[in-house]
Each structure stands twice: as structure tokens, then as C-alpha cells.
Design an enzyme around this catalytic site. Structure first.
Site, PDB file in Angstrom:
ATOM      1  N   HIS A   1      39.815  41.313  43.395  1.00  0.00           N
ATOM      2  CA  HIS A   1      38.658  41.077  42.527  1.00  0.00           C
ATOM      3  C   HIS A   1      37.599  42.163  42.707  1.00  0.00           C
ATOM      4  O   HIS A   1      37.563  42.840  43.729  1.00  0.00           O
ATOM      5  CB  HIS A   1      37.972  39.760  42.894  1.00  0.00           C
ATOM      6  CG  HIS A   1      38.803  38.551  42.727  1.00  0.00           C
ATOM      7  ND1 HIS A   1      39.323  38.172  41.522  1.00  0.00           N
ATOM      8  CD2 HIS A   1      39.187  37.615  43.614  1.00  0.00           C
ATOM      9  CE1 HIS A   1      39.996  37.042  41.680  1.00  0.00           C
ATOM     10  NE2 HIS A   1      39.940  36.693  42.939  1.00  0.00           N
TER      11      HIS A   1
ATOM     12  N   VAL B   1      44.163  34.318  53.094  1.00  0.00           N
ATOM     13  CA  VAL B   1      44.672  33.929  51.779  1.00  0.00           C
ATOM     14  C   VAL B   1      43.780  34.519  50.679  1.00  0.00           C
ATOM     15  O   VAL B   1      43.564  33.913  49.636  1.00  0.00           O
ATOM     16  CB  VAL B   1      44.801  32.393  51.640  1.00  0.00           C
ATOM     17  CG1 VAL B   1      45.911  31.863  52.522  1.00  0.00           C
ATOM     18  CG2 VAL B   1      43.482  31.706  51.924  1.00  0.00           C
TER      19      VAL B   1
ATOM     20  N   CYS C   1      33.981  33.217  47.637  1.00  0.00           N
ATOM     21  CA  CYS C   1      35.008  32.279  47.163  1.00  0.00           C
ATOM     22  C   CYS C   1      34.721  30.853  47.630  1.00  0.00           C
ATOM     23  O   CYS C   1      35.300  29.902  47.109  1.00  0.00           O
ATOM     24  CB  CYS C   1      36.388  32.688  47.679  1.00  0.00           C
ATOM     25  SG  CYS C   1      36.936  34.297  47.140  1.00  0.00           S
TER      26      CYS C   1
ATOM     27  N   ARG D   1      43.348  39.023  37.412  1.00  0.00           N
ATOM     28  CA  ARG D   1      42.939  37.662  37.056  1.00  0.00           C
ATOM     29  C   ARG D   1      41.870  37.599  35.967  1.00  0.00           C
ATOM     30  O   ARG D   1      41.488  36.518  35.550  1.00  0.00           O
ATOM     31  CB  ARG D   1      42.446  36.948  38.298  1.00  0.00           C
ATOM     32  CG  ARG D   1      43.554  36.752  39.313  1.00  0.00           C
ATOM     33  CD  ARG D   1      43.131  35.830  40.388  1.00  0.00           C
ATOM     34  NE  ARG D   1      44.207  35.631  41.347  1.00  0.00           N
ATOM     35  CZ  ARG D   1      44.076  34.926  42.436  1.00  0.00           C
ATOM     36  NH1 ARG D   1      42.928  34.359  42.731  1.00  0.00           N
ATOM     37  NH2 ARG D   1      45.084  34.775  43.262  1.00  0.00           N
TER      38      ARG D   1
END
Length: 186
Positions: A74, A169, A175, A46
Site C-alpha cells: 500500500h 501479515v 491498519c 488493492r
């Protein structure tokens, strides 16, 4: 929709907003680790090199180093700041390899807190004037061995947070928040 709502919220706080207009640039917040001294940017599915370059152009007063991210969504999937000079890091081979890269790229020597579970290394450090060092970390019922490591931080107020549902998820603690250092006159 989410980006526009966040932009309006940040504008209402009179914060300077920089927008990436390069269509080839990608930069996900989960790949940006600010230590207070420098930025580490995870190159992942990403986030790409061009996104890291735009971050470096935006924050010219700070060093920006890139870190390849493998086996994780990440960079913050296995590390985060757990104190002013303290990096929480997971125990996996990928996490330890990324840490070694960060250490090689930095002129500063950070303390490290190694936890058995990569996901548990994603914690939220706050320095609250009336409370001091506050650390939100994964709950003992989710990651008991990692929680034991956090409990060794005697100078921190520890707040365990259950995050099992969001983790399903790929959502970790960082986050779920946007940290803003703004005066209390708001």
C-alpha cells in the site's frame, strides 16, 4: 462480516456513509493518505483508478491525486502523516519516487520526515486538545534508527508501539485503527 460491523459502528455515530457499488472499483484504506488539505491515492494491487475516481466524486472539496505504488502492498506502507503539514516517508527508492510524484501533483509544500525504514514511516498522528501533537510510531526495539528520527520531533508526544506480530501479515499501525474526528459529547 467485517464491513457490515464497521458500517453499523459508523452509523451509530451518525456519520455519513458512502458505499462503492461499482463492481470494477477497488479502494483500500491503506492506499488513501489524507493530508488535511488533499488526498493521495496509491494505485496498487488493492486500489485501482476507478476507486480513486469514486473517492474524488465523494470528496469534491478536496484534490485527489493518484500515486503509483511499486514494491509495497500500500501507499501507507512507506508514508503517512506525522503532523499537520508533515509527511513521514521511508528511504527506499520506491518511497522517494512516490514522494516526488506527490510533490509534483500538489500545490502545497509539505515538510518531510525521512526515516530509514519504510515500514516505520507508517505512523499515526493525533491532535488531542488536552495533549497537543501525539505521534504513535514503531518501537525502538523494532526500528532503532527510525525511532531516533522520530525523537527529533520535540513538539510531539511520542508513543512507541510494538507491531512485530501484525507486521508478519502485512499489518502496519494504520491498519489497526479507524480515526474519527467527532465531538466529545458522544
Amino acid at each position: 462480516k467485517q464491513v457490515e460491523a464497521m458500517k453499523r459502528a459508523l452509523e451509530s455515530l451518525n456519520l455519513n456513509i458512502v458505499e462503492m457499488v461499482d463492481e470494477n472499483a477497488t479502494l483500500d484504506g491503506g492506499d488513501v493518505l489524507f493530508t488535511g488539505r488533499e488526498f493521495f491515492v496509491g494505485l496498487s494491487r488493492r486500489t485501482n483508478q476507478r476507486g480513486a475516481e469514486i473517492l474524488a466524486d465523494t470528496f469534491k472539496d478536496y484534490a485527489v491525486s493518484t500515486v503509483p505504488v511499486h514494491d509495497s502492498l500500500h501507499l501507507k506502507g512507506f508514508c503517512s502523516m506525522a503532523g499537520p503539514n508533515l509527511i513521514a516517508i521511508g528511504s527506499s527508492e520506491a518511497a522517494q519516487k512516490a514522494l516526488k510524484t506527490m510533490q509534483q501533483m500538489s500545490d502545497h509544500r509539505y515538510d518531510k520526515l525521512t526515516v530509514p525504514d519504510d515500514a516505520a514511516a507508517n505512523c499515526i498522528y493525533l491532535n488531542i486538545p488536552s495533549k497537543g501533537h501525539v505521534l504513535l510510531h514503531r518501537a525502538p526495539e523494532e526500528y532503532p534508527e527510525s525511532a531516533k528520527v522520530f525523537e527529533k520531533l520535540k513538539d510531539h508526544m511520542l508513543i512507541p508501539i510494538a507491531n512485530t506480530e501484525l507486521e508478519k501479515v502485512d499489518g502496519l499501525l494504520t491498519c489497526s485503527c479507524v480515526l474519527i474526528n467527532k465531538s466529545s459529547e458522544l
